[in-house]
Design a protein around this motif. Structure first.
Motif, PDB file in Angstrom:
ATOM      1  N   GLN A 118      -3.415 -28.844 -21.686  1.00 12.61           N
ATOM      2  CA  GLN A 118      -3.841 -28.062 -20.469  1.00 12.61           C
ATOM      3  C   GLN A 118      -4.280 -26.644 -20.977  1.00 12.61           C
ATOM      4  OE1 GLN A 118      -0.729 -27.933 -17.635  1.00 12.61           O
ATOM      5  NE2 GLN A 118      -0.406 -30.094 -17.908  1.00 12.61           N
ATOM      6  N   ARG A 119      -4.388 -26.382 -22.159  1.00  9.73           N
ATOM      7  CA  ARG A 119      -4.966 -24.968 -22.555  1.00  9.73           C
ATOM      8  C   ARG A 119      -5.521 -25.182 -23.920  1.00  9.73           C
ATOM      9  NH1 ARG A 119       0.134 -20.682 -22.762  1.00  9.73           N
ATOM     10  NH2 ARG A 119      -1.749 -19.400 -23.069  1.00  9.73           N
ATOM     11  N   GLU A 120      -6.384 -24.037 -24.183  1.00  9.65           N
ATOM     12  CA  GLU A 120      -6.835 -23.870 -25.532  1.00  9.65           C
ATOM     13  C   GLU A 120      -6.305 -23.094 -26.192  1.00  9.65           C
ATOM     14  OE1 GLU A 120      -9.390 -25.361 -26.852  1.00  9.65           O
ATOM     15  OE2 GLU A 120      -9.800 -26.961 -25.396  1.00  9.65           O
ATOM     16  N   ALA A 121      -5.653 -23.314 -27.475  1.00  8.87           N
ATOM     17  CA  ALA A 121      -5.080 -22.518 -28.363  1.00  8.87           C
ATOM     18  C   ALA A 121      -5.076 -23.147 -29.801  1.00  8.87           C
ATOM     19  CB  ALA A 121      -3.789 -22.203 -27.882  1.00  8.87           C
ATOM     20  N   ASP A 122      -4.660 -22.096 -30.918  1.00 13.04           N
ATOM     21  CA  ASP A 122      -4.588 -22.648 -32.046  1.00 13.04           C
ATOM     22  C   ASP A 122      -3.400 -23.049 -32.510  1.00 13.04           C
ATOM     23  OD1 ASP A 122      -7.296 -21.632 -32.860  1.00 13.04           O
ATOM     24  OD2 ASP A 122      -6.638 -19.736 -32.599  1.00 13.04           O
ATOM     25  N   LEU A 123      -2.297 -22.618 -32.019  1.00 13.79           N
ATOM     26  CA  LEU A 123      -0.970 -22.844 -32.310  1.00 13.79           C
ATOM     27  C   LEU A 123      -0.173 -22.980 -30.984  1.00 13.79           C
ATOM     28  CD1 LEU A 123       1.301 -23.264 -34.509  1.00 13.79           C
ATOM     29  CD2 LEU A 123       1.559 -20.835 -34.437  1.00 13.79           C
ATOM     30  N   TYR A 124       0.502 -23.940 -30.768  1.00 12.64           N
ATOM     31  CA  TYR A 124       1.294 -24.310 -29.643  1.00 12.64           C
ATOM     32  C   TYR A 124       2.907 -24.209 -30.138  1.00 12.64           C
ATOM     33  CZ  TYR A 124      -3.022 -25.922 -27.660  1.00 12.64           C
ATOM     34  OH  TYR A 124      -4.357 -25.987 -27.350  1.00 12.64           O
ATOM     35  N   TYR A 125       3.681 -23.783 -29.295  1.00 14.27           N
ATOM     36  CA  TYR A 125       5.239 -23.575 -29.421  1.00 14.27           C
ATOM     37  C   TYR A 125       5.956 -23.468 -28.517  1.00 14.27           C
ATOM     38  CZ  TYR A 125       9.748 -21.437 -31.124  1.00 14.27           C
ATOM     39  OH  TYR A 125      10.933 -21.148 -31.146  1.00 14.27           O
ATOM     40  N   PRO A 126       6.787 -24.778 -28.328  1.00 17.60           N
ATOM     41  CA  PRO A 126       7.552 -25.024 -26.992  1.00 17.60           C
ATOM     42  C   PRO A 126       8.777 -24.207 -26.851  1.00 17.60           C
ATOM     43  CG  PRO A 126       8.238 -26.477 -28.643  1.00 17.60           C
ATOM     44  CD  PRO A 126       6.945 -25.713 -29.251  1.00 17.60           C
ATOM     45  N   VAL A 127       9.218 -23.883 -25.625  1.00 22.69           N
ATOM     46  CA  VAL A 127      10.469 -23.180 -25.245  1.00 22.69           C
ATOM     47  C   VAL A 127      11.053 -23.750 -24.189  1.00 22.69           C
ATOM     48  CG1 VAL A 127       9.809 -20.744 -26.163  1.00 22.69           C
ATOM     49  CG2 VAL A 127       9.496 -21.297 -23.817  1.00 22.69           C
ATOM     50  N   VAL A 128      12.573 -23.868 -24.170  1.00 25.86           N
ATOM     51  CA  VAL A 128      13.107 -24.639 -23.233  1.00 25.86           C
ATOM     52  C   VAL A 128      14.158 -23.843 -22.571  1.00 25.86           C
ATOM     53  CG1 VAL A 128      14.718 -26.628 -22.847  1.00 25.86           C
ATOM     54  CG2 VAL A 128      13.002 -26.850 -24.709  1.00 25.86           C
ATOM     55  N   GLU A 129      13.830 -23.851 -21.193  1.00 31.31           N
ATOM     56  CA  GLU A 129      14.885 -22.955 -20.349  1.00 31.31           C
ATOM     57  C   GLU A 129      16.357 -23.689 -20.533  1.00 31.31           C
ATOM     58  OE1 GLU A 129      14.999 -20.680 -16.402  1.00 31.31           O
ATOM     59  OE2 GLU A 129      13.577 -22.592 -16.591  1.00 31.31           O
ATOM     60  N   ARG A 130      17.435 -22.728 -20.309  1.00 35.29           N
ATOM     61  CA  ARG A 130      18.842 -23.067 -20.740  1.00 35.29           C
ATOM     62  C   ARG A 130      19.171 -24.161 -19.673  1.00 35.29           C
ATOM     63  NH1 ARG A 130      23.654 -18.849 -22.173  1.00 35.29           N
ATOM     64  NH2 ARG A 130      25.406 -20.503 -22.319  1.00 35.29           N
ATOM     65  N   SER A 131      18.836 -23.851 -18.499  1.00 36.33           N
ATOM     66  CA  SER A 131      19.440 -24.637 -17.340  1.00 36.33           C
ATOM     67  C   SER A 131      18.740 -25.981 -17.677  1.00 36.33           C
ATOM     68  CB  SER A 131      18.926 -24.017 -16.157  1.00 36.33           C
ATOM     69  OG  SER A 131      17.525 -24.250 -16.057  1.00 36.33           O
ATOM     70  N   VAL A 132      17.694 -26.217 -17.833  1.00 37.30           N
ATOM     71  CA  VAL A 132      17.153 -27.751 -18.334  1.00 37.30           C
ATOM     72  C   VAL A 132      17.931 -28.430 -19.589  1.00 37.30           C
ATOM     73  CG1 VAL A 132      15.122 -28.893 -19.273  1.00 37.30           C
ATOM     74  CG2 VAL A 132      14.706 -26.852 -17.595  1.00 37.30           C
ATOM     75  N   ALA A 133      18.072 -27.594 -20.595  1.00 39.45           N
ATOM     76  CA  ALA A 133      18.828 -28.332 -21.684  1.00 39.45           C
ATOM     77  C   ALA A 133      20.153 -28.571 -21.207  1.00 39.45           C
ATOM     78  CB  ALA A 133      18.901 -27.279 -22.915  1.00 39.45           C
ATOM     79  N   GLU A 134      20.992 -27.653 -20.653  1.00 35.62           N
ATOM     80  CA  GLU A 134      22.394 -28.059 -20.185  1.00 35.62           C
ATOM     81  C   GLU A 134      22.800 -29.277 -19.246  1.00 35.62           C
ATOM     82  OE1 GLU A 134      24.018 -24.233 -19.582  1.00 35.62           O
ATOM     83  OE2 GLU A 134      24.128 -23.716 -21.747  1.00 35.62           O
ATOM     84  N   ALA A 135      21.636 -29.250 -18.291  1.00 38.31           N
ATOM     85  CA  ALA A 135      21.504 -30.120 -17.112  1.00 38.31           C
ATOM     86  C   ALA A 135      21.462 -31.541 -17.818  1.00 38.31           C
ATOM     87  CB  ALA A 135      20.354 -29.860 -16.169  1.00 38.31           C
ATOM     88  N   GLN A 136      20.623 -31.708 -18.745  1.00 44.83           N
ATOM     89  CA  GLN A 136      20.413 -33.163 -19.415  1.00 44.83           C
ATOM     90  C   GLN A 136      21.329 -33.271 -20.445  1.00 44.83           C
ATOM     91  OE1 GLN A 136      16.454 -34.264 -20.017  1.00 44.83           O
ATOM     92  NE2 GLN A 136      15.629 -32.713 -18.960  1.00 44.83           N
ATOM     93  N   TYR A 137      21.971 -32.270 -21.185  1.00 45.19           N
ATOM     94  CA  TYR A 137      22.771 -32.565 -22.414  1.00 45.19           C
ATOM     95  C   TYR A 137      24.056 -31.695 -22.173  1.00 45.19           C
ATOM     96  CZ  TYR A 137      18.854 -35.195 -24.294  1.00 45.19           C
ATOM     97  OH  TYR A 137      17.904 -36.149 -24.479  1.00 45.19           O
ATOM     98  N   ALA A 138      24.849 -32.428 -21.658  1.00 39.41           N
ATOM     99  CA  ALA A 138      26.241 -31.593 -21.450  1.00 39.41           C
ATOM    100  C   ALA A 138      26.761 -31.156 -22.756  1.00 39.41           C
ATOM    101  CB  ALA A 138      27.102 -32.567 -20.566  1.00 39.41           C
ATOM    102  N   GLY A 139      27.234 -29.936 -22.912  1.00 44.51           N
ATOM    103  CA  GLY A 139      28.024 -29.605 -23.913  1.00 44.51           C
ATOM    104  C   GLY A 139      26.906 -29.137 -25.104  1.00 44.51           C
ATOM    105  N   VAL A 140      25.618 -29.107 -24.835  1.00 45.79           N
ATOM    106  CA  VAL A 140      24.759 -28.741 -25.981  1.00 45.79           C
ATOM    107  C   VAL A 140      25.241 -27.198 -26.227  1.00 45.79           C
ATOM    108  CG1 VAL A 140      22.971 -28.274 -24.195  1.00 45.79           C
ATOM    109  CG2 VAL A 140      22.293 -28.710 -26.684  1.00 45.79           C
ATOM    110  N   ARG A 141      24.862 -26.480 -27.539  1.00 45.97           N
ATOM    111  CA  ARG A 141      25.087 -25.177 -27.731  1.00 45.97           C
ATOM    112  C   ARG A 141      23.724 -24.836 -28.632  1.00 45.97           C
ATOM    113  NH1 ARG A 141      31.222 -25.300 -30.140  1.00 45.97           N
ATOM    114  NH2 ARG A 141      32.390 -26.098 -28.256  1.00 45.97           N
ATOM    115  N   ARG A 142      23.095 -24.014 -28.087  1.00 47.53           N
ATOM    116  CA  ARG A 142      21.879 -23.411 -28.563  1.00 47.53           C
ATOM    117  C   ARG A 142      21.828 -21.883 -28.755  1.00 47.53           C
ATOM    118  NH1 ARG A 142      21.605 -26.988 -31.359  1.00 47.53           N
ATOM    119  NH2 ARG A 142      19.725 -26.027 -32.041  1.00 47.53           N
TER     120      ARG A 142
END
Length: 252
Positions: free
Chosen positions: A121-145
């Motif tokens: 959806q975007r034009e770029a040279d380098l793409y880097y993902p970030v994940v919101e804490r609520s999303v991570a913890e909702a799908q993987y209970a007990g995850v520690r990041r």
């Protein structure tokens, strides 16, 4: 968008995970009936968007332990940037490359395709993902990041990177210098700029400002992708991570 892929699997198992698994290479740590890196390779193969795959790993150590039909195996060179450049030498420069570490065993073809769709959806040279804490913890209970608080929320970084190989020779020295200073707070602060660091500490930075800073620092068009797939950010680097991965990947 069809891309090629690089999987980085050169690290020896000398850190905290050594206490729970004696495998000589981090990618060979067992999760169920497979070494960890096999899950990453299988997840990439499940994707409809992945072409060629290059695995950077010690051939005599990792090679015999995995199923790698059609995968080009390249020995590691030491520094992570050198490993990426060595892998790129086996791939054409006219197609973007997805770079993955060997310690994200929860990724699947659905996750890879979804991340690539967001990047498209975007034009770029380098793409880097970030994940919101609520999303991570909702799908993987007990995850520690490790999380960073930004204006839009609290985020952890991912271990998938999409890059245009055409920028490799130019940007590699800059990213190498950045990575080499990451454990020296004062040097890193000098590189980023004290005002930037202060705003980060005060939690007043936005995702756009983070994206712009890294783009200016490395001389590229960078894109920070707010990713709804926590699997890209759950890397196994300590015993609690391994326990979580084993729990979620356990066969019924």
């Amino acid at each position: 968008m069809t891309v090629n892929a690089i999987v980085l699997c050169g690290a020896e198992n000398t850190g905290p995970l050594r206490e729970v698994d004696p495998a000589p290479n981090e990618g060979l740590i067992r999760i169920g009936d497979r070494p960890m890196v096999q899950y990453v390779l299988d997840g990439l193969r499940q994707s409809s968007r992945i072409g060629r795959i290059v695995l950077v790993a010690p051939p005599g150590v990792v090679g015999p332990a995995i199923r790698a039909d059609g995968v080009v195996l390249v020995p590691p060179s030491g520094h992570i940037i050198d490993n990426v450049l060595a892998a790129l030498a086996h791939l054409p420069r006219d197609r973007k490359v997805l770079i993955a570490t060997c310690d994200i065993p929860l990724i699947t073809g659905r996750v890879v395709d979804g991340f690539l769709d967001l990047c498209a959806q975007r034009e770029a040279d380098l793409y880097y993902p970030v994940v919101e804490r609520s999303v991570a913890e909702a799908q993987y209970a007990g995850v520690r990041r490790t999380y960073v608080r930004l204006r839009e929320g609290t985020f952890t970084g991912g271990n998938l990177f999409l890059a245009d190989p055409a920028i490799a020779d130019t940007v590699a020295p800059r990213i190498r210098a950045f990575l080499d200073e990451r454990k020296r707070p004062l040097r890193m602060a000098a590189i980023l700029g004290w005002s930037f660091v202060l705003r980060l500490v005060l939690r007043s930075l936005s995702l756009f400002e983070l994206e712009r800073k890294l783009s200016d620092l490395w001389g590229i068009r960078g894109a920070v992708i707010n990713c709804p797939y926590p699997e890209v950010g759950i890397d196994v680097d300590k015993p609690s991570d391994l326990e979580l991965a084993r729990r979620y990947l356990r066969k019924p």
